[in-house]
Motif scaffolding. Structure first.
Motif, mmCIF file in Angstrom:
data_model
loop_
_atom_site.group_PDB
_atom_site.id
_atom_site.type_symbol
_atom_site.label_atom_id
_atom_site.label_comp_id
_atom_site.label_asym_id
_atom_site.label_seq_id
_atom_site.Cartn_x
_atom_site.Cartn_y
_atom_site.Cartn_z
ATOM 1 N N GLY A 210 15.355 23.622 -4.111
ATOM 2 C CA GLY A 210 14.948 23.208 -5.442
ATOM 3 C C GLY A 210 15.725 23.892 -6.549
ATOM 4 O O GLY A 210 16.512 24.815 -6.326
ATOM 5 N N THR A 211 15.508 23.427 -7.781
ATOM 6 C CA THR A 211 16.081 24.042 -8.976
ATOM 7 C C THR A 211 14.956 24.546 -9.862
ATOM 8 O O THR A 211 13.790 24.207 -9.680
ATOM 9 N N GLY A 212 15.316 25.403 -10.827
ATOM 10 C CA GLY A 212 14.329 25.957 -11.731
ATOM 11 C C GLY A 212 13.778 27.300 -11.314
ATOM 12 O O GLY A 212 12.908 27.854 -11.987
ATOM 13 N N GLN A 213 14.292 27.880 -10.210
ATOM 14 C CA GLN A 213 13.849 29.204 -9.771
ATOM 15 C C GLN A 213 14.551 30.269 -10.618
ATOM 16 O O GLN A 213 15.769 30.289 -10.698
ATOM 17 N N LYS A 214 13.803 31.164 -11.207
ATOM 18 C CA LYS A 214 14.387 32.152 -12.107
ATOM 19 C C LYS A 214 15.091 33.271 -11.349
ATOM 20 O O LYS A 214 16.222 33.624 -11.661
ATOM 21 N N ASN A 215 14.447 33.863 -10.383
ATOM 22 C CA ASN A 215 15.038 34.989 -9.646
ATOM 23 C C ASN A 215 14.793 34.815 -8.147
ATOM 24 O O ASN A 215 13.982 35.508 -7.547
ATOM 25 N N PRO A 216 15.492 33.864 -7.512
ATOM 26 C CA PRO A 216 15.280 33.652 -6.080
ATOM 27 C C PRO A 216 15.812 34.819 -5.255
ATOM 28 O O PRO A 216 16.718 35.542 -5.678
ATOM 29 N N LEU A 217 15.239 34.972 -4.079
ATOM 30 C CA LEU A 217 15.714 35.980 -3.137
ATOM 31 C C LEU A 217 16.885 35.387 -2.354
ATOM 32 O O LEU A 217 16.755 34.341 -1.723
ATOM 33 N N THR A 218 18.040 36.037 -2.396
ATOM 34 C CA THR A 218 19.228 35.543 -1.713
ATOM 35 C C THR A 218 19.325 36.145 -0.320
ATOM 36 O O THR A 218 19.295 37.373 -0.162
ATOM 37 N N LEU A 219 19.447 35.272 0.696
ATOM 38 C CA LEU A 219 19.506 35.715 2.088
ATOM 39 C C LEU A 219 20.728 35.111 2.768
ATOM 40 O O LEU A 219 20.920 33.886 2.714
ATOM 41 N N PRO A 220 21.590 35.902 3.408
ATOM 42 C CA PRO A 220 22.740 35.354 4.131
ATOM 43 C C PRO A 220 22.284 34.440 5.270
ATOM 44 O O PRO A 220 21.335 34.761 5.995
ATOM 45 N N LEU A 221 22.976 33.317 5.442
ATOM 46 C CA LEU A 221 22.673 32.349 6.490
ATOM 47 C C LEU A 221 23.955 32.066 7.256
ATOM 48 O O LEU A 221 24.923 31.553 6.702
ATOM 49 N N ARG A 222 23.973 32.386 8.541
ATOM 50 C CA ARG A 222 25.167 32.216 9.373
ATOM 51 C C ARG A 222 24.962 31.073 10.357
ATOM 52 O O ARG A 222 23.864 30.865 10.867
ATOM 53 N N TYR A 223 26.062 30.360 10.659
ATOM 54 C CA TYR A 223 25.973 29.262 11.615
ATOM 55 C C TYR A 223 27.368 28.798 12.019
ATOM 56 O O TYR A 223 28.355 29.060 11.330
ATOM 57 N N THR A 224 27.454 28.123 13.155
ATOM 58 C CA THR A 224 28.657 27.405 13.568
ATOM 59 C C THR A 224 28.376 25.909 13.422
ATOM 60 O O THR A 224 27.216 25.479 13.450
ATOM 61 N N PHE A 225 29.425 25.116 13.276
ATOM 62 C CA PHE A 225 29.185 23.705 12.986
ATOM 63 C C PHE A 225 30.299 22.815 13.510
ATOM 64 O O PHE A 225 31.450 23.224 13.665
#
Length: 388
Positions: free
Chosen positions: A125-140
């Motif tokens: 979503g949009t409109g989040q003021k201070n979201p928690l950022t979390l690294p996301l790893r994957y192969t594709f």
């Protein structure tokens, strides 16, 4: 000093590209290579890039272009093979083509991608003021092939297949007392695997294309409408239907110098029914070349439905056409599965950039942009060819 020496190479009416710089400075040839309009081109170039998402990128790009018919009635066909490693865990091999048969009777478009990466995930979503950022790893592994048939002048209809496979999806746990991991929460709520996502299905396409050139258009209109249906028998974990739309419009602002261009871009993806796996949620950088959203990292904003638009002014800097510049402004919005609706919150981005002409025949160039967004988001974005 370099700019002054290049002006001495040719008159104002003669375009100078990186090949001509090489001929002048290394081979000591003073005459620029001529533009040949009825033949193709082939180049093997080292590739260096940078984005806040990938870090510094180092690789190689093999590109070719060819007219498969009379250039007066046939668009330029493009072939590209690209391999890159980055300082931020990206490893990618990409094969792509955009082929026009004689008189543009058929248009074949394909993209094959294999790699692994890490993105900074800020949820949905949009409109989040201070979201928690979390690294996301994957192969594709991402495969897409589409075939268009000419119906009327510049108008095509077609169909295709797509298959996207994501494996080894891992996301670092947040600090104690923080909300759960975004991927796990979404996947558990919607019945998807947390470490593997599969989405495969059919594409029905309608396209209008009157651009004068694919790499760096000066004029014309491009519209692409795709109805995508994910099905179980094509490997999808859940069925879904999406409507994807893209519009690119170019206005040349000067008859004397057509490189003064105003360009407008719309990219949208709308979930009509069903559910999408977390890795398939459309968002920032979801276009084929991952160029939307300068000013933000890839996947900064995403959701079941997503809309993006951008306005860019392109202008020449040097009379020999080696250097040019851009200024841009963009807006994006995304829904979530709770209260946030599409178009409810808008996230702006803006910036400016420099262009260096690589090949005057294909108009391919090196793009160096600086973009800024909300809440301190900013970064340098380096890539090949115009963003759109």
């Amino acid at each position: 000093m370099l700019l002054l020496s290049l002006h001495a190479v040719a008159q104002d009416s003669v375009a100078v590209d990186v090949v001509d710089v090489f001929r002048k400075l290394i081979l000591k040839k003073n005459t620029p290579a001529p533009i040949v309009n009825n033949k193709g081109s082939f180049a093997i170039l080292p590739s260096v890039g940078y984005t806040p998402s990938t870090g510094f990128e180092f690789g190689a790009d093999i590109s070719g272009s060819e007219y498969l018919g009379n250039p007066e009635s046939t668009s330029l066909s493009i072939f590209d093979a690209y391999g890159v490693l980055s300082t931020n865990e990206l490893a990618l091999i990409q094969l792509s083509h955009n082929i026009y048969t004689a008189r543009n009777q058929y248009n074949l478009v394909g993209n094959w991608n294999l790699g692994k990466t890490v993105i900074q995930d800020d949820g949905i979503g949009t409109g989040q003021k201070n979201p928690l950022t979390l690294p996301l790893r994957y192969t594709f592994l991402k495969l897409s092939e589409m075939v268009y048939k000419s119906i009327l002048d510049n108008f095509y209809a077609g169909a295709g297949l797509t298959f996207n496979y994501y494996k080894k999806i891992t996301q670092e746990s947040p600090a104690a007392g923080q909300p759960g991991v975004y991927n796990e929460l979404y996947s558990q709520q919607n019945g998807f695997d947390t470490d593997e996502n599969i989405a495969g299905g059919f594409l029905l396409n309608m396209q209008y294309n009157s651009r004068d050139q694919p790499y760096r258009p000066y004029k014309g209109l491009y519209i692409d409408v795709i109805l995508r249906t994910n099905t179980h028998w094509m490997g999808s974990q859940k069925s879904a239907m999406q409507l994807k739309t893209e519009l690119r419009k170019y206005w040349s602002l000067s008859k004397r110098n057509p490189e003064h261009v105003l360009a407008y871009w719309i990219w949208g993806s709308y979930l009509l029914r069903g559910q999408l796996p977390y890795m398939e949620l459309p968002g920032t950088g979801s276009d084929t070349e991952q160029r939307t959203g300068r000013g933000y990292t890839i996947a900064r904003f995403k959701g079941p439905s997503f809309f993006y638009n951008e306005l860019e002014y392109r202008f020449p800097i040097s009379a020999n056409k080696l250097f040019s510049g851009v200024a841009f402004f963009n807006l994006q919005t995304a829904s979530n599965q709770q209260k946030t609706k599409l178009f409810q919150y808008w996230e702006p981005g803006a910036g400016a950039g420099l262009r260096i002409l690589f090949n005057k025949q294909s108009r391919s160039n090196l793009c160096i942009d600086y973009g800024i967004g909300k809440n301190g988001s900013k970064g340098v974005f380096v890539g090949l060819n115009e963003v759109f």
